[in-house]
Scaffold this active site. Structure first.
Site, PDB file in Angstrom:
ATOM      1  CE  LYS A 180      -3.465   3.019   0.952  1.00  0.00           C
ATOM      2  NZ  LYS A 180      -2.595   4.288   0.978  1.00  0.00           N
ATOM      3  CB  CYS A 289      12.862   9.304   8.345  1.00  0.00           C
ATOM      4  SG  CYS A 289      13.980   8.139   7.237  1.00  0.00           S
ATOM      5  CD  GLU A 390      11.109  13.629  11.358  1.00  0.00           C
ATOM      6  OE1 GLU A 390      11.693  12.844  10.619  1.00  0.00           O
ATOM      7  OE2 GLU A 390       9.734  12.933  11.630  1.00  0.00           O
TER       8      GLU A 390
END
Length: 488
Positions: A180, A289, A390
């Protein structure tokens, strides 16, 4: 391919070896974040489509898992070759739907091919063990077998690389896959699965579904035939997935982002350190990330380093990713832009100073799209959002530190622990600091530590499980002990 991509045969879901629009006629537009134009429309899949994909993967598992690793490796190697042959096509799609510079997209596509090729070889090294016995008439074997049907859920920021890091080892291990991709960036995943399809993988081995994330994920967690789920995304969603996995004790791998610190010591070449830091921070517009998020600079080189960082940041070319000269593209969408603006405004309100950037760019070229100027902040305090969350955008906060102990303490002062970076030329500093940093990865003069042959993963609230290396293959294997009595 024109600036606006036309509908092609593989802008669909792949279920049981067939390209399909699925159970619904509903379509979802894919938006170019640089222009807000519609790149393409793809099927908006339904839970029924996920069920069909799991059915297909479950049927295919019996034969695929029984192939020898050498047979599976041939399929993966063919897929890697096709990805490389289609680098330009896939990279252009990626830039259209993600916004990143085309030169970055090409690198990512080639890396995705490397993962498929590396795991084609690593499949052959899934060794077992013969364990010495206490009882003379016994023999103990330990073998590792595929876990079963695997579901993968991947984000938008690296739509080829993060998919390859999950799908390639799963297939190499003998698992079948239902993938997905993020609903904002499915075209790259579809192009990768087109390569798997054209490599003639048996029907049902690799399936791709689209649709509303929560609805599709719910199907993955409810179906007992899905034995493992690998997810990359936010900590918030990761917590929800852990709760859902509890019902069936379903295996998970979670990569939940980070808040990477950089420690820059006074023995460095200041100009080189600044240049490398700027290049790393603004790769994919900070939407990475493992992006450097907290830049700790030794006070002895503070003034010189700040001046050089501002100099190199101002030289970055902001523009459409399809332009070969672009260094920094747009953010992914309006929500991403709003988050960056909120972080910068919060920092300013609490005393931070903007040395460059800090706002949306001006000019006709930026009237459409989700743009924000590459930004450098100083006077950054721990209570600011940029210090504890973040940002996932083009914001580079600079923070001074006095000595090694303070630097390590401040770097570790985060609930995240994915990656950290260290710039020094002193070997003793490298060893001590790298060993004490509480992260799954440490880059020493290396802001791109991800590579197929080494593990990628975090600690603390950055998740658990590894991708890459032998460790990445083990994520899709179960260990079986076979004990034999020779003379019953």
């Amino acid at each position: 391919m024109a600036a606006i991509a036309e509908r092609v045969d593989y802008f669909r879901m792949l279920i049981d070896g067939e390209w399909t629009d699925g159970a619904s006629t509903k379509m979802r537009p894919i938006i170019n974040p640089a222009t807000e134009e519609v790149v393409a429309e793809v099927p908006d899949g339904m839970p029924d489509d996920a069920h069909r994909a799991i059915d297909a993967a479950s049927r295919a598992f019996r034969d695929w898992s029984r192939l020898t690793p050498y047979e599976r490796a041939r399929y993966l190697k063919r897929a890697a070759d096709l990805i490389r042959e289609r680098t330009e096509e896939i990279a252009r799609l990626m830039t259209l739907e993600v916004g990143k510079p085309i030169k970055e997209s090409r690198v990512e596509v080639r890396m995705a091919a490397d993962y498929f090729e590396w795991y084609a070889e690593e499949a052959k090294r899934n060794y077992g063990d013969i364990v010495p016995q206490f009882v003379p008439q016994k023999r103990h074997w330990v073998i590792r077998q595929p876990v079963g049907v695997v579901a993968t859920i991947t984000p938008w920021n690296f739509p080829a690389n993060l998919l390859a890091r999950k799908v390639a080892p799963a297939l190499a291990a003998g698992c079948t896959v239902v993938s997905k991709p993020d609903h904002r960036t499915p075209l790259t995943a579809m192009a990768i699965f087109k390569c798997l399809h054209d490599a003639e993988l048996p029907a049902g081995v690799a399936n791709l579904v689209t649709g509303e994330p929560a609805e599709i994920a719910a199907v993955f967690f409810a179906d007992q035939r899905v034995r493992k789920i690998s997810f990359t995304g936010s900590k918030r969603v990761g917590r929800l997935l852990m709760q859902q996995a509890a019902d069936q004790i379903k295996r998970l791998s979670l990569e939940l982002g980070g808040h990477a610190p950089v420690l820059i010591f006074p023995d460095v070449d200041v100009d080189k350190a600044a240049q490398w830091t700027v290049r790393a921070k603004f790769r994919n517009n900070g939407q990475t990330c493992i992006s450097p998020n907290r830049i700790y600079v030794h006070e002895q080189i503070w003034d010189a380093f700040v001046e050089r960082v501002v100099h190199y940041t101002k030289q970055l070319r902001l523009g459409n990713g399809l332009d070969e000269d672009t260094d920094v593209g747009p953010l992914i969408d309006a929500n991403g832009l709003a988050k960056v603006e909120r972080h910068v405004q919060d920092a300013i309100a609490k005393g931070a100073k903007v040395l460059c950037g800090g706002k949306r760019p001006e000019g006709d070229a930026f009237r459409k799209g989700f743009w924000f100027e590459p930004t450098v902040l100083v006077n950054v305090a721990p209570e600011m959002l940029v210090s504890c969350e973040e940002t996932f955008g083009p914001v580079l906060p600079l923070i001074p530190f006095r000595d090694r102990e303070e630097g390590i303490e401040r770097a570790n002062d985060s609930p995240f622990g994915l990656a950290a970076y260290l710039l020094t030329n002193d070997l003793r500093t490298v060893i001590e600091v790298a060993e004490r940093l509480e992260t799954g990865m440490v880059g020493v003069w290396d802001f791109a530590p991800a590579t197929p042959q080494c593990p990628f993963g975090g600690v603390k609230q950055s998740g658990f499980g590894s991708e890459g290396g032998w460790e990445g293959l083990k994520e899709y294997l179960v260990t079986k002990h076979i004990s034999i009595v020779l003379e019953p």
